[in-house]
Enzyme design. Sequence first.
Site, short mmCIF file in Angstrom:
data_model
loop_
_atom_site.label_atom_id
_atom_site.label_comp_id
_atom_site.label_asym_id
_atom_site.label_seq_id
_atom_site.Cartn_x
_atom_site.Cartn_y
_atom_site.Cartn_z
N HIS A 55 39.43 39.85 34.29
CA HIS A 55 37.97 39.38 35.10
C HIS A 55 37.86 38.40 36.24
O HIS A 55 36.63 39.40 37.29
CB HIS A 55 37.75 38.32 33.97
CG HIS A 55 36.42 37.66 34.18
ND1 HIS A 55 35.51 38.22 33.03
CD2 HIS A 55 35.34 36.72 35.03
CE1 HIS A 55 34.35 38.11 33.09
NE2 HIS A 55 34.09 36.78 34.61
N GLU A 56 38.99 37.93 37.04
CA GLU A 56 38.94 37.23 38.09
C GLU A 56 38.94 37.69 38.88
O GLU A 56 38.68 38.51 40.14
CB GLU A 56 39.40 36.43 37.74
CG GLU A 56 39.31 35.01 36.73
CD GLU A 56 37.87 34.66 37.13
OE1 GLU A 56 37.10 34.29 37.95
OE2 GLU A 56 36.41 34.55 36.25
N HIS A 59 36.20 40.11 40.16
CA HIS A 59 35.55 39.32 41.17
C HIS A 59 35.97 39.74 42.87
O HIS A 59 35.23 39.12 43.45
CB HIS A 59 35.51 37.59 40.67
CG HIS A 59 34.21 37.36 39.57
ND1 HIS A 59 32.98 38.19 39.30
CD2 HIS A 59 34.50 37.13 38.52
CE1 HIS A 59 32.78 37.65 37.81
NE2 HIS A 59 33.77 36.82 37.82
N ASP A 154 28.52 33.08 35.59
CA ASP A 154 28.68 34.65 36.12
C ASP A 154 27.08 34.81 35.61
O ASP A 154 26.32 35.31 37.26
CB ASP A 154 29.18 35.67 35.39
CG ASP A 154 30.95 35.49 36.40
OD1 ASP A 154 31.16 35.35 36.55
OD2 ASP A 154 31.34 36.29 35.05
#
Length: 377
Positions: A55-56, A59, A154
Site C-alpha cells: 500500500h505504502e 504511494h 488517503d
Amino acid sequence: MRVGLHWSVLVIVALVTVALANGRFPDAHPGHSAVAYWSLAVLTAVVFLISLLAHELAHAVVARRNAVQVEGITLWMLGGAARLRGEAPSPAAEMRIAGVGPLTSLLAGAVLAGAAVGLHTLHASGLVVEAVAWLAAINVLLAVFNALPAAPLDGGRLLRAYLWHRTGDRLRATSGASAAGRALGWFMVLIGFADVLFAGDLSGLWPALIGWFLIAAATAEARQAQIQGALDGVQVSRVMTRDPVTVQGTATLSDFLAEGPFGAYRHSAFPVVAADGSVAGLVTVRRVNAEAPQARTHTTVSDVMYPLGEVVTAAPEDPVLDLLPRLQENSTHRALVLDHGRLVGILAVADITRALAWPTPAAHPRHDGTRWHRPAA
C-alpha cells in the site's frame, strides 16, 4: 528508499497472531493442532504487514513519478506512512498519489479473494482457505477505511485535492480535510467509549484509539499546512541572525567559557572559524559541557566542535521551507548560512518559530497561473 519498522509493529503482529490462533482459526476449523494454528497465524500476520508495505510502496512510486521526493516508508502499529518531502505540484497529482493506496489494497483484496475461492475449489485445507479469506477481507477493509474523506487518511488527501481544485487554495483545502479528520476521529472516540461503557465490550477501545490518532494527526497536519503557508516564498536571509559571533578553533574551552554567558558569548551555539578566517564547523555549549572540567584548559574548540561536513549549511536565497526538514533532522537544529563560502548568518529552528509567532499582514489575492487564490503569508 529506506523502509523502517517502528517497535509498535510487534504489537500489531502479536495482536493479529493471538486473535487468529486463539479465536478465528480454531472457531472456524476445530480439530487442528496448536502448532498449526499458531504457525499459520504468524504467517498470516506477516503477509498482512507485506500488504501494508505494498500500500505504502504504491504511494511512493506514484509520488516519485509526480516529481515528489520520497524519504522512506515506516510501518507502525496502526498501518504505515510514506514520508514525502514536499507537496504534490497540482491537485491532479495529489489525487493520483492518494488514490493509488486504496486501489492497491482493493486489488490485493480481490486477488486474495480469488485465491481463496480457487483454493476452496481445489479442496485445499479449510484452515489455509480461512487465512487467505481473512487477508482478503482485511485488505478490502483497509481500502474502505483509508478511502474515508478525512485527513490524514488517503480519502482525506482526495478530499484535499478536490477542495484545492475547486478553490485554488491549498491551505484552505488542507484545513477542510483536517476538520473532516478531527470530526471522524471524535466520532470514533465517542462510539468506542460508548461501546465500552454501555455494552461492556473492551474491543471498543480500538476505534477509540484509532480515533484519537486521527484527531492528533489531523491537527498536526493543519498546523504543518499553516507553517508552510506562512513560510511560502520566505528566504533564509529574512529569518537568519546576521553576522553571528564566531569562535576561534584554536581557543581553549577554558577561554571560551570565560567569555560567557555575560561576555561575548551569549548564545548556546557558535560558528567556529579557522586561522585563515574560513568556517570550520559549529560548537555548542552542550558539547563543551560534556568535556571533563580538568581537560578544558588544554582542549581546544576544534577538538569538540561539529565539523562543517556534519553541519547543515544554506545559502541566503534558499527557501526556508526546504531548509526546515534538514534543521529538524540534524542534531544541532541549526544551519550556517554561507554566501560563496563566506559566513553571513546562522539560523536555528527557534528563529523560524519566532518568525511564525508574528502576525502577518492581510494579503491580497494573486493569480497563480490557473486560479485566483489568497496567499497565506
